[in-house]
Design a protein around this motif. Structure first.
Motif, PDB file in Angstrom:
ATOM      1  N   SER A   4       0.828  -1.206   0.000  1.00 48.35           N
ATOM      2  CA  SER A   4       0.000   0.000   0.000  1.00 48.35           C
ATOM      3  C   SER A   4       0.863   1.257   0.000  1.00 48.35           C
ATOM      4  CB  SER A   4      -0.908  -0.002   1.224  1.00 48.35           C
ATOM      5  OG  SER A   4      -0.133  -0.029   2.393  1.00 48.35           O
TER       6      SER A   4
ATOM      7  N   LYS B 208      15.109  17.537  15.774  1.00 44.71           N
ATOM      8  CA  LYS B 208      14.937  16.104  15.553  1.00 44.71           C
ATOM      9  C   LYS B 208      16.268  15.362  15.739  1.00 44.71           C
ATOM     10  CE  LYS B 208      14.357  13.321  11.438  1.00 44.71           C
ATOM     11  NZ  LYS B 208      14.208  13.380   9.992  1.00 44.71           N
TER      12      LYS B 208
ATOM     13  N   GLU C 200       8.904   5.772  11.135  1.00 42.60           N
ATOM     14  CA  GLU C 200       8.792   5.680   9.683  1.00 42.60           C
ATOM     15  C   GLU C 200       7.582   4.852   9.283  1.00 42.60           C
ATOM     16  OE1 GLU C 200      10.065   7.222   7.298  1.00 42.60           O
ATOM     17  OE2 GLU C 200      11.517   8.341   8.477  1.00 42.60           O
TER      18      GLU C 200
ATOM     19  N   GLN D 146       4.838   4.559  10.925  1.00 42.69           N
ATOM     20  CA  GLN D 146       3.638   5.364  11.162  1.00 42.69           C
ATOM     21  C   GLN D 146       3.483   6.462  10.119  1.00 42.69           C
ATOM     22  OE1 GLN D 146       1.809   5.974  14.765  1.00 42.69           O
ATOM     23  NE2 GLN D 146       1.718   3.805  14.353  1.00 42.69           N
ATOM     24  N   ASN D 147       4.600   6.904   9.539  1.00 42.46           N
ATOM     25  CA  ASN D 147       4.530   7.979   8.559  1.00 42.46           C
ATOM     26  C   ASN D 147       3.708   7.587   7.341  1.00 42.46           C
ATOM     27  OD1 ASN D 147       6.013   9.711  10.017  1.00 42.46           O
ATOM     28  ND2 ASN D 147       7.893   9.450   8.880  1.00 42.46           N
ATOM     29  N   GLY D 148       3.915   6.359   6.868  1.00 41.10           N
ATOM     30  CA  GLY D 148       3.179   5.906   5.703  1.00 41.10           C
ATOM     31  C   GLY D 148       3.485   6.714   4.455  1.00 41.10           C
ATOM     32  N   SER D 149       4.694   7.261   4.340  1.00 42.32           N
ATOM     33  CA  SER D 149       5.030   7.981   3.118  1.00 42.32           C
ATOM     34  C   SER D 149       5.581   6.982   2.102  1.00 42.32           C
ATOM     35  CB  SER D 149       6.042   9.080   3.418  1.00 42.32           C
ATOM     36  OG  SER D 149       7.289   8.792   2.836  1.00 42.32           O
ATOM     37  N   SER D 150       5.725   7.420   0.846  1.00 43.31           N
ATOM     38  CA  SER D 150       6.180   6.485  -0.175  1.00 43.31           C
ATOM     39  C   SER D 150       7.650   6.137   0.021  1.00 43.31           C
ATOM     40  CB  SER D 150       5.943   7.082  -1.562  1.00 43.31           C
ATOM     41  OG  SER D 150       6.432   8.393  -1.601  1.00 43.31           O
TER      42      SER D 150
ATOM     43  N   ARG E 176      13.349   3.582   3.905  1.00 41.45           N
ATOM     44  CA  ARG E 176      14.068   4.088   5.080  1.00 41.45           C
ATOM     45  C   ARG E 176      14.114   3.028   6.170  1.00 41.45           C
ATOM     46  NH1 ARG E 176      14.135  10.052   4.847  1.00 41.45           N
ATOM     47  NH2 ARG E 176      14.087  10.252   7.094  1.00 41.45           N
TER      48      ARG E 176
ATOM     49  N   LYS F 113       0.663  11.273  14.930  1.00 37.36           N
ATOM     50  CA  LYS F 113       0.889  11.653  13.541  1.00 37.36           C
ATOM     51  C   LYS F 113      -0.435  11.866  12.803  1.00 37.36           C
ATOM     52  CE  LYS F 113       5.509   9.727  13.017  1.00 37.36           C
ATOM     53  NZ  LYS F 113       6.210  10.827  12.330  1.00 37.36           N
TER      54      LYS F 113
ATOM     55  N   PRO G  42      -3.351   4.478  11.833  1.00 44.51           N
ATOM     56  CA  PRO G  42      -2.659   4.022  10.619  1.00 44.51           C
ATOM     57  C   PRO G  42      -3.060   2.607  10.189  1.00 44.51           C
ATOM     58  CG  PRO G  42      -1.105   4.875  12.243  1.00 44.51           C
ATOM     59  CD  PRO G  42      -2.418   4.713  12.928  1.00 44.51           C
ATOM     60  N   GLN G  43      -3.633   1.825  11.114  1.00 43.18           N
ATOM     61  CA  GLN G  43      -4.006   0.452  10.771  1.00 43.18           C
ATOM     62  C   GLN G  43      -5.415   0.342  10.163  1.00 43.18           C
ATOM     63  OE1 GLN G  43      -1.329   0.727  12.938  1.00 43.18           O
ATOM     64  NE2 GLN G  43      -1.480  -1.000  14.312  1.00 43.18           N
TER      65      GLN G  43
ATOM     66  N   TRP H 209      -6.250   9.109   6.593  1.00 44.79           N
ATOM     67  CA  TRP H 209      -6.602   7.693   6.477  1.00 44.79           C
ATOM     68  C   TRP H 209      -7.914   7.435   5.740  1.00 44.79           C
ATOM     69  CZ3 TRP H 209      -2.188   5.834   6.789  1.00 44.79           C
ATOM     70  CH2 TRP H 209      -1.257   6.374   7.668  1.00 44.79           C
TER      71      TRP H 209
ATOM     72  N   GLN I 271      -6.570   7.853   2.018  1.00 42.47           N
ATOM     73  CA  GLN I 271      -5.728   6.693   1.724  1.00 42.47           C
ATOM     74  C   GLN I 271      -6.578   5.540   1.169  1.00 42.47           C
ATOM     75  OE1 GLN I 271      -2.382   6.394   2.123  1.00 42.47           O
ATOM     76  NE2 GLN I 271      -1.835   4.386   2.903  1.00 42.47           N
TER      77      GLN I 271
ATOM     78  N   LYS J 190      -6.031   3.815  -2.460  1.00 42.38           N
ATOM     79  CA  LYS J 190      -5.757   2.384  -2.551  1.00 42.38           C
ATOM     80  C   LYS J 190      -6.909   1.623  -3.201  1.00 42.38           C
ATOM     81  CE  LYS J 190      -3.962  -0.215   0.608  1.00 42.38           C
ATOM     82  NZ  LYS J 190      -3.880  -0.826   1.945  1.00 42.38           N
TER      83      LYS J 190
ATOM     84  N   SER K 145       9.561  13.909   8.000  1.00 42.53           N
ATOM     85  CA  SER K 145       9.371  12.620   8.684  1.00 42.53           C
ATOM     86  C   SER K 145       9.231  12.773  10.194  1.00 42.53           C
ATOM     87  CB  SER K 145      10.522  11.677   8.351  1.00 42.53           C
ATOM     88  OG  SER K 145      11.704  12.177   8.915  1.00 42.53           O
TER      89      SER K 145
ATOM     90  N   VAL L 145       4.167  14.605  10.586  1.00 40.02           N
ATOM     91  CA  VAL L 145       3.225  13.582  10.122  1.00 40.02           C
ATOM     92  C   VAL L 145       3.946  12.597   9.185  1.00 40.02           C
ATOM     93  CG1 VAL L 145       1.030  13.150   8.982  1.00 40.02           C
ATOM     94  CG2 VAL L 145       1.344  15.206  10.338  1.00 40.02           C
ATOM     95  N   GLY L 146       4.787  13.132   8.297  1.00 41.74           N
ATOM     96  CA  GLY L 146       5.646  12.269   7.491  1.00 41.74           C
ATOM     97  C   GLY L 146       4.999  11.584   6.307  1.00 41.74           C
ATOM     98  N   ALA L 147       3.715  11.833   6.040  1.00 48.90           N
ATOM     99  CA  ALA L 147       3.100  11.260   4.844  1.00 48.90           C
ATOM    100  C   ALA L 147       3.524  12.104   3.633  1.00 48.90           C
ATOM    101  CB  ALA L 147       1.590  11.227   4.976  1.00 48.90           C
ATOM    102  N   ASP L 148       3.217  11.627   2.432  1.00 47.91           N
ATOM    103  CA  ASP L 148       3.607  12.364   1.235  1.00 47.91           C
ATOM    104  C   ASP L 148       2.920  13.732   1.166  1.00 47.91           C
ATOM    105  OD1 ASP L 148       5.204  10.323   0.540  1.00 47.91           O
ATOM    106  OD2 ASP L 148       3.871   9.486  -0.985  1.00 47.91           O
TER     107      ASP L 148
END
Lengths: 332, 447
Positions: free
Chosen positions: A56, A115, A286, A288-292, A297, B33, B209-210, B229, B232, B236, B303, B306-309
């Motif tokens: 995903s 960080k 990382e 939890q970030n869920g980035s592409s 990483r 996040k 996230p789950q 989420w 997402q 998907k 990162s 939140v770190g998502a795209d």
């Protein structure tokens, strides 16, 4: 490697060589080539497999993606160091302003609050695992010697060891966390609570292999040596120092090596679970970030964790070779 | 902007005496996040904390429980919290602790998503617009026949939310109940904290996230969660967001910034100063008609936050929302940080959460209206907010017109409409409000 090349050159120059040197060169070639071949095959399989797995969060990272991430992580580290400098400069200016207004104020320098980079996390994890391990050694080795020497003590303590030994150290984590937050109360603590939590968890899992190996080593000392000690009427402490300790060093080191290996594995898991700073937290953050980029990483971190575990083991082995009289024990 | 910066530099010399330096300068704040932690990240990155003399470390937490425990045991000085957490902690539901909030973090920001299979079954029950797309907002009435079918076949209808006292739990329950689906009662006095007594839809806790993975696995048929989420699931192709919380209750209060009461008493200057920094950050987030949002999204996509795209976060932060694949609609104010007095801790917001706790049995005993107000006043602290805001006004950092009128403000919003079931909420009469619902405990009832 250079030895190998020299050997090969020698082979060319002197057309006459004995069967023995041919055999030796062949062995060295094998020694250098086989791991490289293995590694190449692994990389090939990895990139093939990675190309065919879609998650995903995108494709599973191959070696190329991971290499890019190593570069990114390094860049991030350098950027963070620049930000750190700017932070201290701002702070100095702010402190100077305040002192100008209020001459009695004693300026404090506060640590950078940004960080923790990947490199920082590696260092944190290494510090934690070594501190926990050393603390465990300080407790476990004397305890192991005492148990090994005294049958009575052994019978008294053995059941406790047998019950606690199979408990996963991660099961201790919630208890440790609660106890530390209740008992370790201080306005200006020397160590962060998270560090103490990780440290105690590591210590708990390091303890048992060292205690057991030490006690077995001590209990199985050659009877002749014990007899010598008795004939010479050595005082108890001298007996331990001159006879018991040297005799059981191979066993103690075997225990220490096992402990350090387990400690490293447990530490990463504990950091993930409790969000304590270190490589484990890096991996969990990382995830939890869920980035592409997250998966590559994480993979980079996995490789580093593996390499560090490997080097820690080699380090203990080297230490054992230097300190132990029984050179055969280091090969086990 | 230049003028504002200048006036701040000039005015710090005068405020130093009035406000006083922070008692505790090194602070650690926790967050989960999610995009609504933005005010904390912005206050750090734009130097608002440092302007107050605060040196703040920001730490992501594994889940809401770890975060709450961190604030209670002092590992964290403060945190981004579910509005229900300080309230529940104060009344002793779950963990007992005195947690207060001087600052409400945002409005809206959540959505409810169902799996493709359920969407297919629901779709026939939804009226269509002229262009063939379904009419929004979609009510749970469309889901009711599907749930009934599950019950007839003896199968449980499972759904997910993020925490027992989360906004998401109450929003999902509100939406279901408004459509005639019973989400079940809690009975803590009998030791039942599953919240599934008499339930037609069984709600359980899944970490944010789950959620998509759990939906895909078929363990749950739908969920209520914050961004990203819901989007997402669309990307998907595993689910369809049917409704946002903006449509369930327009401009509903969401997260808060929680600290312990002890902290606020021990470090009053620090408390006001951190509130000032957060107010400035929230104002920055909404300033220039959301003109700063792209920069905010860039910061959030780092990162350590939140770190998502970037693209995923940008979607929900800029007010568009994609429902069924290709059905992209504008949801203005999807996430509000400052407008409409979003940051002011209204007692009526706290009381709404209490009414929902009572409605679903988490508060098992009947309580008088005065009790609701007492609890709200204990947890929500507009007095601290007011001090922080007034000092910002005096220093001409933020215009007074952007804040509520503190001379007349009593902490109660005017009766609120814009609920999906049309029921009006008046925070000054909580028991009246509870009695208006057809599904839920009413005054005098006990499980």
């Amino acid at each position: 490697m250079s030895l190998l090349i020299r050997n090969l050159i020698n082979l060319n120059r002197e057309q006459s060589f004995s069967d023995q040197s041919l055999l030796l060169a062949g062995q060295k070639l094998k020694l250098a080539l086989l791991p490289i071949l293995g590694l190449l095959a692994f990389l090939l399989l990895w990139s093939l497999a990675a190309n065919n797995v879609t998650t995903s969060l995108g494709k599973f990272p191959g070696p190329g993606a991971v290499a890019t991430q190593f570069d990114n992580l390094y860049q991030e580290h350098m950027n963070e160091r620049e930000k750190e400098q700017a932070f201290y400069q701002r702070q100095e200016k702010r402190n100077a302003d305040r002192v100008a207004k209020d001459p009695t104020y004693v300026a404090k320098i506060r640590a950078y609050t940004g960080k923790e980079t990947f490199l920082d996390q590696i260092i944190t994890s290494l510090k934690t695992v070594m501190s926990g391990f050393l603390l465990a050694a300080v407790i476990a080795i004397p305890l192991g010697i005492a148990i090994g020497l005294s049958q009575t003590l052994n019978q008294a303590i053995n059941p406790i060891i047998q019950v606690f030994k199979p408990v996963s150290p991660l099961a201790w984590l919630p208890l440790v966390t609660m106890l530390v937050s209740a008992l370790y109360v201080s306005d200006d603590p020397l160590f962060a609570k998270s560090f103490v939590n990780s440290l105690i968890t590591v210590t708990l899992c390091c303890l048992w292999p060292m205690v057991i190996n030490t006690s077995v080593g001590v209990a199985s000392i050659n009877q002749d040596w014990v007899n010598v000690s008795q004939v010479l009427r050595l005082p108890a402490l001298t007996h331990v120092r001159k006879i018991v300790l040297p005799a059981s060093i191979p066993a103690i080191f075997t225990g220490m090596r096992m402990s350090l290996g387990i400690a490293w594995m447990v530490l990463i898991a504990a950091e993930m679970l409790a969000q304590n700073p270190g490589l484990g937290k890096f991996v969990w953050d990382e995830f939890q970030n869920g980035s592409s980029q997250s998966l590559s990483r994480i993979m980079a971190a996995v490789i580093v964790i593996g390499l560090i575990g490997f080097f820690l083991d080699r380090m203990m082995l080297q230490l054992q070779r230097w300190l132990s009289w029984d050179k055969a024990s280091a090969k086990r | 902007m230049a003028i504002a910066a200048f006036s701040f530099v000039v005015s710090t010399s005068t405020t130093a005496e009035e406000l006083g330096y922070p008692e505790k300068e090194e602070l650690t704040f926790g967050f989960i996040k999610l995009t609504d932690m933005a005010p904390i990240a912005i206050a750090y990155e734009k130097g608002f904390f440092e302007d107050e003399g605060l040196y703040v470390t920001i730490e992501a937490q594994a889940n809401w429980k770890v975060l709450l425990d961190g604030v209670i045991d002092g590992r964290l000085d403060g945190a981004h919290m579910l509005a229900g957490q300080p309230i529940a902690a104060t009344i002793g539901y779950g963990t007992k602790a005195n947690i207060i909030t001087p600052f409400s973090m945002d409005l809206n920001g959540n959505g409810i998503t169902v799996s493709n299979e359920i969407w297919k079954q629901m779709k026939g029950n939804i009226p269509k617009q002229a262009d063939g797309r379904p009419v929004h907002p979609i009510k749970a009435d469309a889901l009711k026949p599907v749930v009934d079918k599950f019950i007839d076949e003896g199968k449980p209808f499972n759904m997910g939310m993020v925490f027992p006292v989360s906004t998401h739990n109450y929003e999902l329950r509100y939406w279901l109940a408004a459509g005639g689906i019973h989400p079940g009662y809690y009975a803590p006095h009998k030791g039942d904290t599953s919240g599934q007594i008499d339930a037609q839809a069984l709600l359980s806790v899944t970490p944010p996230p789950q959620m998509p993975a759990t939906l895909e696995a078929g363990t749950i048929y739908g969920y209520c969660v914050g961004e990203p989420w819901n989007q997402q699931a669309v990307f998907k192709g595993i689910g369809v967001p049917v409704v946002t919380d903006y449509e369930i209750w327009k401009d509903n209060p969401e997260k808060v910034f929680g600290i312990t009461e002890e902290f606020a008493e021990k470090y009053p200057n620090t408390t006001i100063r951190l509130t000032r920094a957060l107010i400035r950050a929230a104002q920055w987030l909404d300033a220039n008609d959301n003109g700063n949002r792209p920069e905010a999204v860039k910061i959030l996509s780092e990162s350590k936050y939140v770190g998502a795209d970037y693209e995923v976060i940008a979607n929900s932060m800029t007010g568009t929302f994609e429902y069924e694949k290709g059905d992209k609609r504008s949801v203005p104010d999807f996430n509000v940080f400052f407008r409409y007095n979003a940051t002011y801790p209204y007692y009526s917001d706290a009381i709404w959460y209490l009414t929902q706790m009572r409605r679903w049995g988490q508060i098992s005993e009947d309580k008088p209206d005065s009790w609701y107000k007492e609890v709200a006043a204990k947890v929500y602290r507009p007095d601290i907010y007011k001090k922080a805001a007034q000092s910002l006004i005096e220093e001409k950092i933020i215009d007074a017109a952007l804040f509520p009128d503190f001379t007349s403000e009593d902490g109660f919003r005017a009766p609120q409409t814009h609920f999906i079931d049309g029921i009006v909420y008046d925070g000054s009469k909580p028991n009246d409000y509870i009695n208006k619902f057809s599904i839920g405990l009413k005054a005098g009832e006990k499980i």
